[in-house]
Design an enzyme around this catalytic site. Structure first.
Site, PDB file in Angstrom:
ATOM      1  N   ASP A   1       2.343  -9.886   5.121  1.00 36.70           N
ATOM      2  CA  ASP A   1       0.860  -9.521   5.815  1.00 36.70           C
ATOM      3  C   ASP A   1       0.453  -8.471   5.281  1.00 36.70           C
ATOM      4  O   ASP A   1      -0.638  -8.412   5.460  1.00 36.70           O
ATOM      5  CB  ASP A   1       1.003  -9.082   7.317  1.00 36.70           C
ATOM      6  CG  ASP A   1       2.568  -8.055   7.547  1.00 36.70           C
ATOM      7  OD1 ASP A   1       2.710  -7.251   6.318  1.00 36.70           O
ATOM      8  OD2 ASP A   1       2.669  -7.758   8.723  1.00 36.70           O
TER       9      ASP A   1
ATOM     10  N   ASP B   1       5.959 -11.697  13.924  1.00 34.94           N
ATOM     11  CA  ASP B   1       5.768 -10.672  14.507  1.00 34.94           C
ATOM     12  C   ASP B   1       4.784 -10.197  14.628  1.00 34.94           C
ATOM     13  O   ASP B   1       3.740 -10.340  14.223  1.00 34.94           O
ATOM     14  CB  ASP B   1       7.333  -9.872  13.948  1.00 34.94           C
ATOM     15  CG  ASP B   1       6.752  -9.056  12.962  1.00 34.94           C
ATOM     16  OD1 ASP B   1       5.427  -8.466  12.482  1.00 34.94           O
ATOM     17  OD2 ASP B   1       7.554  -9.155  12.132  1.00 34.94           O
TER      18      ASP B   1
ATOM     19  N   HIS C   1      -9.199  -8.367   2.663  1.00 31.51           N
ATOM     20  CA  HIS C   1     -11.310  -7.470   2.194  1.00 31.51           C
ATOM     21  C   HIS C   1     -11.579  -8.288   1.611  1.00 31.51           C
ATOM     22  O   HIS C   1     -12.912  -7.935   1.853  1.00 31.51           O
ATOM     23  CB  HIS C   1     -10.201  -6.367   1.602  1.00 31.51           C
ATOM     24  CG  HIS C   1     -10.332  -4.999   2.649  1.00 31.51           C
ATOM     25  ND1 HIS C   1     -10.210  -5.311   3.835  1.00 31.51           N
ATOM     26  CD2 HIS C   1      -8.405  -4.382   2.912  1.00 31.51           C
ATOM     27  CE1 HIS C   1     -10.097  -4.039   4.839  1.00 31.51           C
ATOM     28  NE2 HIS C   1      -8.813  -3.157   3.675  1.00 31.51           N
TER      29      HIS C   1
ATOM     30  N   ASP D   1       3.503  -7.496  14.130  1.00 35.50           N
ATOM     31  CA  ASP D   1       3.875  -6.124  13.789  1.00 35.50           C
ATOM     32  C   ASP D   1       3.133  -6.525  12.347  1.00 35.50           C
ATOM     33  O   ASP D   1       2.731  -7.188  11.677  1.00 35.50           O
ATOM     34  CB  ASP D   1       4.855  -5.067  13.274  1.00 35.50           C
ATOM     35  CG  ASP D   1       4.940  -4.830  14.797  1.00 35.50           C
ATOM     36  OD1 ASP D   1       4.666  -4.563  15.232  1.00 35.50           O
ATOM     37  OD2 ASP D   1       6.735  -4.385  14.474  1.00 35.50           O
TER      38      ASP D   1
ATOM     39  N   HIS E   1      -8.709   3.154  10.193  1.00 37.15           N
ATOM     40  CA  HIS E   1      -7.932   3.194  10.650  1.00 37.15           C
ATOM     41  C   HIS E   1      -7.186   2.896  11.362  1.00 37.15           C
ATOM     42  O   HIS E   1      -5.927   3.029  12.150  1.00 37.15           O
ATOM     43  CB  HIS E   1      -6.737   3.231   8.940  1.00 37.15           C
ATOM     44  CG  HIS E   1      -6.957   2.550   7.951  1.00 37.15           C
ATOM     45  ND1 HIS E   1      -7.991   3.342   7.354  1.00 37.15           N
ATOM     46  CD2 HIS E   1      -6.271   1.802   7.039  1.00 37.15           C
ATOM     47  CE1 HIS E   1      -7.934   2.264   5.958  1.00 37.15           C
ATOM     48  NE2 HIS E   1      -7.475   1.450   6.050  1.00 37.15           N
TER      49      HIS E   1
ATOM     50  N   HIS F   1      -3.745  -9.039   4.416  1.00 34.63           N
ATOM     51  CA  HIS F   1      -4.743  -8.224   4.602  1.00 34.63           C
ATOM     52  C   HIS F   1      -5.956  -7.636   2.869  1.00 34.63           C
ATOM     53  O   HIS F   1      -6.929  -7.912   3.832  1.00 34.63           O
ATOM     54  CB  HIS F   1      -3.889  -6.332   4.965  1.00 34.63           C
ATOM     55  CG  HIS F   1      -4.916  -5.438   5.437  1.00 34.63           C
ATOM     56  ND1 HIS F   1      -5.073  -4.930   6.736  1.00 34.63           N
ATOM     57  CD2 HIS F   1      -5.291  -4.536   4.788  1.00 34.63           C
ATOM     58  CE1 HIS F   1      -5.562  -3.649   6.560  1.00 34.63           C
ATOM     59  NE2 HIS F   1      -6.065  -4.139   5.399  1.00 34.63           N
ATOM     60  N   GLU F   2      -5.007  -7.602   2.019  1.00 30.07           N
ATOM     61  CA  GLU F   2      -5.931  -6.964   1.488  1.00 30.07           C
ATOM     62  C   GLU F   2      -6.738  -8.425   0.729  1.00 30.07           C
ATOM     63  O   GLU F   2      -7.731  -7.523   0.288  1.00 30.07           O
ATOM     64  CB  GLU F   2      -4.934  -6.285  -0.533  1.00 30.07           C
ATOM     65  CG  GLU F   2      -3.845  -5.493   0.705  1.00 30.07           C
ATOM     66  CD  GLU F   2      -4.748  -3.887   1.203  1.00 30.07           C
ATOM     67  OE1 GLU F   2      -6.217  -4.143   0.813  1.00 30.07           O
ATOM     68  OE2 GLU F   2      -3.952  -3.198   1.995  1.00 30.07           O
TER      69      GLU F   2
END
EC number: 3.4.24.28
Length: 300
Positions: free
Chosen positions: A139, A181, A147, A183, A228, A143-144
């Site tokens: 994840d 999950d 971006h 998270d 964040h 995420h990166e």
């Protein structure tokens, strides 16, 4: 020439790798994508300069040395993230133009971060007490890479509300790539269970309602207005949306909003409107109303 091999991950698992044979050795260059887009993984050997570093290589088709484990995870995970964007949205690389996707591992010494630099990803090794090597989380890789997608589409300014949306969309696509999950970063945190939670942002000191938005200074110290921190609010709205509509519809709605409606200066209210409109475009008014309710529930 394209080849297939295998490698050992940070957690000790053996995974298949798409590699290349060049110059008498095997390297972490994935030539398997039908579009021809390359995924390439380098080692910075603890430097923070002269990116991308040295192409990770092996004399055999197996990448098993302990110093290669972070690279194996980065390479394997990025292949999965590329496939996710291509199979769900026909998006070819972060820019949809098939640009090569580059990662560099072992960035700096005990560096507690992963980042998108504008044209590649970098991964620190963590300090061992807060983070383990940061490429070890699917994840986080998603995420990166998101971006990069955002940079080429909505291009949300990295400060205040647009910056918190930039972070949130990266977390949400992190989740879409790793749905077991709610998270984010659970595979690389040492001292706490995860970095952030979409279902329960307050668990990691994030607000989950607009009433608790934190007006932080737009400085490095203030995390550019708390990008964040305040991302917890749109993250909770995403959780509400996904639980109402499911992953399959929600990811299409989020992708359409990011690539069609959002602009560099979009606020939380703009994001709400963009997501409602995207839901209406794709699935009609009933689902659009569910998206609206998901955002109403976080005070927007």
């Amino acid at each position: 020439a394209a080849a297939t091999g295998s490698g050992t991950t940070l957690k000790g698992a053996t995974v298949p790798l798409n590699i290349s044979y060049e110059g008498g050795k095997y390297v972490l260059r994935d030539l398997s994508k039908p579009t021809g887009t390359q995924i390439i993984t380098y080692d910075l050997q603890n430097r923070q300069s002269r990116l991308p570093g040295t192409l990770v290589s092996s004399t055999t088709k197996t990448f098993t040395s302990s110093s290669q484990r972070a690279a194996v995870d980065a390479h394997y995970n990025l292949g999965k993230v590329y496939d996710y964007f291509y199979s769900n949205f026909k998006r070819n690389s972060y820019d949809n133009k098939g640009s090569k996707i580059v990662s560099s591992v072992h960035y700096g010494t005990q560096y507690n971060n992963a980042a998108w630099t504008g044209d590649q990803m970098i991964y620190g090794d963590g300090d061992g007490s807060f983070f383990s090597p940061l490429s070890g989380s699917l994840d986080v890789t998603a995420h990166e890479m998101t971006h990069g997608v955002t940079q080429e589409t909505a291009n949300l300014i990295y400060e205040n509300q647009p910056g918190a949306l930039n972070e949130s969309f990266s977390d949400v696509f992190g989740y879409f790539n790793d749905t077991e999950d709610w998270d984010i970063g659970e595979d690389i945190t040492v001292s706490q269970p995860a970095l952030r939670s979409l279902s329960n942002p307050t668990k990691y000191n994030q607000p989950d309602n607009y009433a608790n938005y934190r007006n932080l200074p737009n400085t490095d110290e203030g995390d550019y207005g708390g990008v964040h921190t305040n991302s917890g609010i749109p993250n909770k709205a995403a959780y509400n949306t996904i639980t109402k509509l499911g992953v399959s519809k929600s990811q299409q709605i989020y992708y359409r909003a990011l690539t069609t409606y959002l602009t560099p200066s979009s606020t939380f209210k703009d994001a709400k409107a963009a997501l409602i409109q995207s839901a209406r475009d794709l699935y009609g008014s009933t689902d659009a109303a569910k998206v609206e309710a998901a955002w109403n529930a976080v005070g927007l």
